[in-house]
Motif scaffolding. Sequence first.
Motif, PDB file in Angstrom:
ATOM      1  N   GLU B 344       0.829  -1.200   0.000  1.00 52.47           N
ATOM      2  CA  GLU B 344       0.000   0.000   0.000  1.00 52.47           C
ATOM      3  C   GLU B 344       0.877   1.270   0.000  1.00 52.47           C
ATOM      4  N   VAL B 345       1.983   1.187   0.764  1.00 57.45           N
ATOM      5  CA  VAL B 345       2.905   2.319   0.838  1.00 57.45           C
ATOM      6  C   VAL B 345       3.642   2.478  -0.484  1.00 57.45           C
ATOM      7  N   GLN B 346       4.096   1.352  -1.020  1.00 54.81           N
ATOM      8  CA  GLN B 346       4.859   1.406  -2.268  1.00 54.81           C
ATOM      9  C   GLN B 346       4.020   1.879  -3.440  1.00 54.81           C
ATOM     10  N   ALA B 347       2.714   1.703  -3.314  1.00 61.20           N
ATOM     11  CA  ALA B 347       1.844   2.084  -4.427  1.00 61.20           C
ATOM     12  C   ALA B 347       1.551   3.577  -4.423  1.00 61.20           C
ATOM     13  N   LYS B 348       2.023   4.279  -3.398  1.00 56.49           N
ATOM     14  CA  LYS B 348       1.668   5.700  -3.292  1.00 56.49           C
ATOM     15  C   LYS B 348       2.305   6.524  -4.413  1.00 56.49           C
ATOM     16  N   LYS B 349       1.459   7.342  -5.017  1.00 53.36           N
ATOM     17  CA  LYS B 349       1.935   8.229  -6.078  1.00 53.36           C
ATOM     18  C   LYS B 349       1.549   9.647  -5.718  1.00 53.36           C
ATOM     19  N   ASP B 350       2.331  10.603  -6.231  1.00 49.31           N
ATOM     20  CA  ASP B 350       2.028  11.988  -5.907  1.00 49.31           C
ATOM     21  C   ASP B 350       1.612  12.744  -7.157  1.00 49.31           C
ATOM     22  N   PRO B 351       0.353  13.172  -7.221  1.00 46.21           N
ATOM     23  CA  PRO B 351      -0.125  13.846  -8.435  1.00 46.21           C
ATOM     24  C   PRO B 351       0.626  15.144  -8.733  1.00 46.21           C
ATOM     25  N   TYR B 352       1.056  15.878  -7.669  1.00 50.58           N
ATOM     26  CA  TYR B 352       1.781  17.128  -7.927  1.00 50.58           C
ATOM     27  C   TYR B 352       3.072  16.840  -8.681  1.00 50.58           C
ATOM     28  N   PHE B 353       3.677  15.694  -8.334  1.00 48.54           N
ATOM     29  CA  PHE B 353       4.942  15.332  -8.957  1.00 48.54           C
ATOM     30  C   PHE B 353       4.717  14.351 -10.106  1.00 48.54           C
ATOM     31  N   SER B 354       3.821  14.684 -10.977  1.00 49.47           N
ATOM     32  CA  SER B 354       3.530  13.903 -12.190  1.00 49.47           C
ATOM     33  C   SER B 354       3.269  12.436 -11.886  1.00 49.47           C
ATOM     34  N   ASN B 355       2.633  12.177 -10.741  1.00 51.12           N
ATOM     35  CA  ASN B 355       2.332  10.800 -10.344  1.00 51.12           C
ATOM     36  C   ASN B 355       3.549   9.889 -10.270  1.00 51.12           C
ATOM     37  N   ALA B 356       4.669  10.473  -9.869  1.00 51.98           N
ATOM     38  CA  ALA B 356       5.866   9.653  -9.672  1.00 51.98           C
ATOM     39  C   ALA B 356       5.621   8.680  -8.516  1.00 51.98           C
ATOM     40  N   PRO B 357       6.139   7.471  -8.613  1.00 49.30           N
ATOM     41  CA  PRO B 357       5.914   6.471  -7.561  1.00 49.30           C
ATOM     42  C   PRO B 357       6.785   6.756  -6.343  1.00 49.30           C
ATOM     43  N   THR B 358       6.415   7.768  -5.579  1.00 52.79           N
ATOM     44  CA  THR B 358       7.267   8.218  -4.478  1.00 52.79           C
ATOM     45  C   THR B 358       7.480   7.128  -3.434  1.00 52.79           C
ATOM     46  N   GLY B 359       6.421   6.360  -3.135  1.00 54.60           N
ATOM     47  CA  GLY B 359       6.549   5.306  -2.127  1.00 54.60           C
ATOM     48  C   GLY B 359       7.685   4.366  -2.469  1.00 54.60           C
ATOM     49  N   LYS B 360       7.745   3.968  -3.733  1.00 52.88           N
ATOM     50  CA  LYS B 360       8.735   2.995  -4.169  1.00 52.88           C
ATOM     51  C   LYS B 360      10.142   3.601  -4.196  1.00 52.88           C
ATOM     52  N   ILE B 361      10.231   4.814  -4.724  1.00 52.80           N
ATOM     53  CA  ILE B 361      11.544   5.462  -4.865  1.00 52.80           C
ATOM     54  C   ILE B 361      12.216   5.621  -3.512  1.00 52.80           C
ATOM     55  N   PHE B 362      11.462   6.132  -2.544  1.00 54.49           N
ATOM     56  CA  PHE B 362      12.059   6.389  -1.241  1.00 54.49           C
ATOM     57  C   PHE B 362      12.355   5.092  -0.485  1.00 54.49           C
ATOM     58  N   ALA B 363      11.488   4.095  -0.665  1.00 50.62           N
ATOM     59  CA  ALA B 363      11.725   2.820   0.002  1.00 50.62           C
ATOM     60  C   ALA B 363      13.019   2.188  -0.482  1.00 50.62           C
ATOM     61  N   GLN B 364      13.245   2.273  -1.777  1.00 51.51           N
ATOM     62  CA  GLN B 364      14.487   1.714  -2.324  1.00 51.51           C
ATOM     63  C   GLN B 364      15.706   2.394  -1.733  1.00 51.51           C
ATOM     64  N   ALA B 365      15.620   3.722  -1.649  1.00 49.57           N
ATOM     65  CA  ALA B 365      16.742   4.473  -1.097  1.00 49.57           C
ATOM     66  C   ALA B 365      17.005   4.044   0.338  1.00 49.57           C
ATOM     67  N   ALA B 366      15.941   3.916   1.111  1.00 45.67           N
ATOM     68  CA  ALA B 366      16.093   3.568   2.523  1.00 45.67           C
ATOM     69  C   ALA B 366      16.682   2.177   2.675  1.00 45.67           C
ATOM     70  N   ASP B 367      16.254   1.275   1.823  1.00 47.29           N
ATOM     71  CA  ASP B 367      16.679  -0.114   1.943  1.00 47.29           C
ATOM     72  C   ASP B 367      18.150  -0.297   1.571  1.00 47.29           C
ATOM     73  N   SER B 368      18.630   0.557   0.683  1.00 48.69           N
ATOM     74  CA  SER B 368      20.014   0.400   0.230  1.00 48.69           C
ATOM     75  C   SER B 368      20.997   1.050   1.196  1.00 48.69           C
ATOM     76  N   MET B 369      20.468   1.655   2.252  1.00 41.02           N
ATOM     77  CA  MET B 369      21.332   2.387   3.177  1.00 41.02           C
ATOM     78  C   MET B 369      22.229   1.474   3.990  1.00 41.02           C
ATOM     79  N   GLU B 370      23.454   1.948   4.211  1.00 40.18           N
ATOM     80  CA  GLU B 370      24.313   1.296   5.189  1.00 40.18           C
ATOM     81  C   GLU B 370      24.199   2.088   6.482  1.00 40.18           C
ATOM     82  N   PRO B 371      24.460   1.463   7.604  1.00 39.56           N
ATOM     83  CA  PRO B 371      24.431   2.238   8.840  1.00 39.56           C
ATOM     84  C   PRO B 371      25.520   3.314   8.813  1.00 39.56           C
ATOM     85  N   ILE B 372      25.190   4.504   9.306  1.00 39.10           N
ATOM     86  CA  ILE B 372      26.172   5.579   9.342  1.00 39.10           C
ATOM     87  C   ILE B 372      26.558   5.806  10.791  1.00 39.10           C
TER      88      ILE B 372
END
Lengths: 326, 415, 288
Positions: B344-372
Amino acid sequence: MSVTELPRAAEAPEAPAARRRPRSPWRSRISRFDLRYTPYLFILPFFVIFGVFAVYPLLYTGWISFHEWAIIEGDQGWTGLGNYQDLFADAYFWNALLNTGLLLVLGTGGELLAALWLAAVLNRKLSGSAFWRAGVVLPHVISVVAVSLVFAQLFGYQTGIFNDVLELVGFDRINWQANRWSAIIAVSTIIIWRWAGYFALIFLAAMQGVPHELNEAAMLDGASKRRIFWSITVPSIRPTIVFCVVMSTIIGMQTFAEPQLFDVQGTEGTGGSDRQFQTLMMYLYEKGFREFNAGYAATLAWVMFLLIAVVSGINYALSRRIASKD
Amino acid sequence: MAAGAAVIALTASGCGGGSSDSANGGTVTLTVTTHVDYGYRNLYKEFEKTHPGIKVKEVLVEDLPKKLVTQLAANRGAADVVGVGDDIIGKFKPSHERFLNLADHGVNNTDDPWVQWAYDAGTVEDGKFVMGLRTDIGGLGICYRTDLFKKAGLPTEPEKVAELWPTWDDFTATGEKFSKKVKNASFTANTGDIWVGMGNQHKETFFAESDDSFIADKNTELKQDFLTAANMSVRKVSGGYPPFSPEMANALKTGKAATAVCPAWKLDRTKEASGPDNAGKWSVAAAPEGGNWGGSYLMVPKQTKHPKEAVELARWLTSSKTQKQLFLDEGYLSSHPKVYNDPEVQAKKDPYFSNAPTGKIFAQAADSMEPIYRGTKDSDVASAFMNALLRVEQGKQKPEAAWDQAIEDAKKVAG
Amino acid sequence: MALALRPAPRPRPRPRTERSGALVYATLVGVMAASLFPLYYSFVLPTRDNSAIGDSALTLTPGGNLFHNIQRVYDTVDFWLALRNSMIISSTVTVCCVFLASLAGFAFAKLPFRGRNALFVTVVITAMLPTQLGMIPLYMLMGELGWIATLKAVIVPALVSAFAVFWMRQACDEAVPYELVEAARVDGCSTLGIFWHVAMPAVRPQAAVLAMFTFMATWNDFMWPLIVLDPSVTPTVQTALSSLASGYALDYTLILSGAAIGVLPLLVVFLLLSKQIVAGVMQGAVKG
């Protein structure tokens, strides 16, 4: 006795008393008590409240300055004059001192001259004087947030109005924050804008007390307005000028809000990419509340206090001399 | 319902107010102070509903760290739950004893786990002392103007755009391509934001994880980042609009900058700055090399009179269930893998941002993180590097010289 | 004593000067434009939506959102409570500060007592102390007194100010002639009586100026109230404004709406006191 310092006021009450109806001993005792102790009662509230709520915290701060002192954890050990030695070897401190000095000359100096001029204008017979007076003090009362937004739009590098004007008349755009001279000029402008009206009102209050006969006599002698202003009005309000010079020096030495709001990085900023407009107070804030180094910040506060005392003293002497010159 | 009525009755009779009357069955009022708006306002009501006898009051404070240190130093006046940014929590770590060890109150990372790096950064003493609970994370994306990209002959679909810049060097190269075609706009808003985004992609940055010693001068990865970012100024890819300034807002609105670094929480800001007229002109793509920017921790000062309730509130606010709702309602990215991997989170799209799949984009970034690892003086030395980038942007220094001075400046603070 | 200032000619009603020409008014209009601009701006921007801050030229024409934005201010923070608190703080501080400073200033200027000059130098020196750094010890003190998050914590330390004493001493020095003090004493006036019936009327204009500045400074004071008060229980206008400014996304129209309505009471006070200053000068406070 206690009253030797001011003979003419001290002698007065006794002599005429004889001419008046005789007093009861009780009354005269009250009167003597009144004469001797009431002055102390008059100044007592100030010293009590000021002592408890200002002097005590500041002495405590002085105590802190002799320690390694973390803002949360407190005392980390006595260092004696260690903090002071570090401070005098700290290039950022001297840099901040230089900037504060430059702003004091340009900003504070400018604001006082502008204030004198404004007061002279407001001292004329004007219709709607209350409106004009309210107007000049407005810059001082408007919320700093609003001020910072407006000045950001005026001094912006690529979108600022001042640069648009410069470009229009054929100059290059200036990155106001980037260099010391441009930043100091810009911050001085903000300082003058915020404070000129404030001091103008103080000058105005004094100018209104200058007897007009003096001006008229001079005018009959054919003196120019400018000459009347400098040789009659200004010397007549000399005590007020001296007061304002001392007060604005004290304020100017602690300049914080104007350069802070000029910094595009806000309170995270260090007064420019090379600290080119960081003042002493900004550096103190950085040390105390961003690095949590209370010992160092306290040291800076006490050094500032001494500097303020010295600079105010010099300015006091200077302004007395200048203002009394005809 | 009856409980709710009782709460109201008790409050009305003057039992509220946060003093220690929890023992005799009165209402406990918890105050929450966060360094910025965390979007919690509606959640408190829900918490109050499910926790009869507790009322929650939120206090927004500008420049919270300053107020908080005073309160901690004096040992009074702090809120029951405080929220600080992940960039400054390090400053409070030496004083962790002033906060409750949430591990003593049943917090761990096995039931309802946070993403490990985000959880770890809130702990001290090798994880034995849990100081703060992670709220949101930023993720990292790049907001870009589709209209300007089209003009430059670049693709406009988020996936295609992300392929333009697998690395930050590619990002610069794309920028140079862009600048050749589009004359009256910069490719990206500023280098400071990019540097902050990059800095969160390494295990260590300014300080060593082993002993908290200053290592920025030996950190070649960090220097490479710095030079890459600084070179964006030199190569005119960056417009030099200062981060968080009205000038930057202006650049976003008027199309003077084609891209901006966008963690999840910044989408709203970008939207506000650009105004409704630009709806649909913006889109979001994954950032080069992934990463994260921002997020916060909730902590419970030891001075609280209601430790049990305060911990309960902090846990509830940072739980996966609450965070999912927060993402769907307010757009704050969750720090729980369970949430950001939720369909449900990954399916989130933002109409202001041309319906970019924001849920998916940010989740990927978070998942690829190493601990800092963040040193205790991280936030102190950060400004030395921001200033260095600014000097390059202002044309006062070359990147190498700026780096050298940054190291010198940082050393002074790091001691 | 180096710091004892010489008395200046005392004020007297001023006859009319010559009328001011167009040039003077033109200058004033220019100054006024520069002064008013940010205020105007903070009224205009809230009439629009947030993205107006990003317009390249300053937004100068009003839009239709003013009341909507003011409503948002009241929805976001308890602005009525903030206004009430700021009124209480500022008026209490102003009245007490002016009164206590007048008492002390009068004593320093006109009453002989042992240690007068030394004590006055102490006052001047204390004016130079950067009070910012006393904040943490002061906060601890407030904790001991149990005053944290109460208005007292802001009011009491501000009740006296070295500047104010300095100012009122100067005023008394200039405006209250020794002869008048002596004459009043001959008439059997107590020191307090002389202060109240002779000195205060004479320094009314200066006291009004001081009141105005004290009120402004207290109203705009931000740092200390932010630290010691609880924005949810005891907000002031300035701390409420700062709450408005604490979002991830800076809501400019909201902040400026708050700034605009926060400055209105100040303008009212200013206009009231401004009359007082003029009246004081015109009626010629010192008789004889």
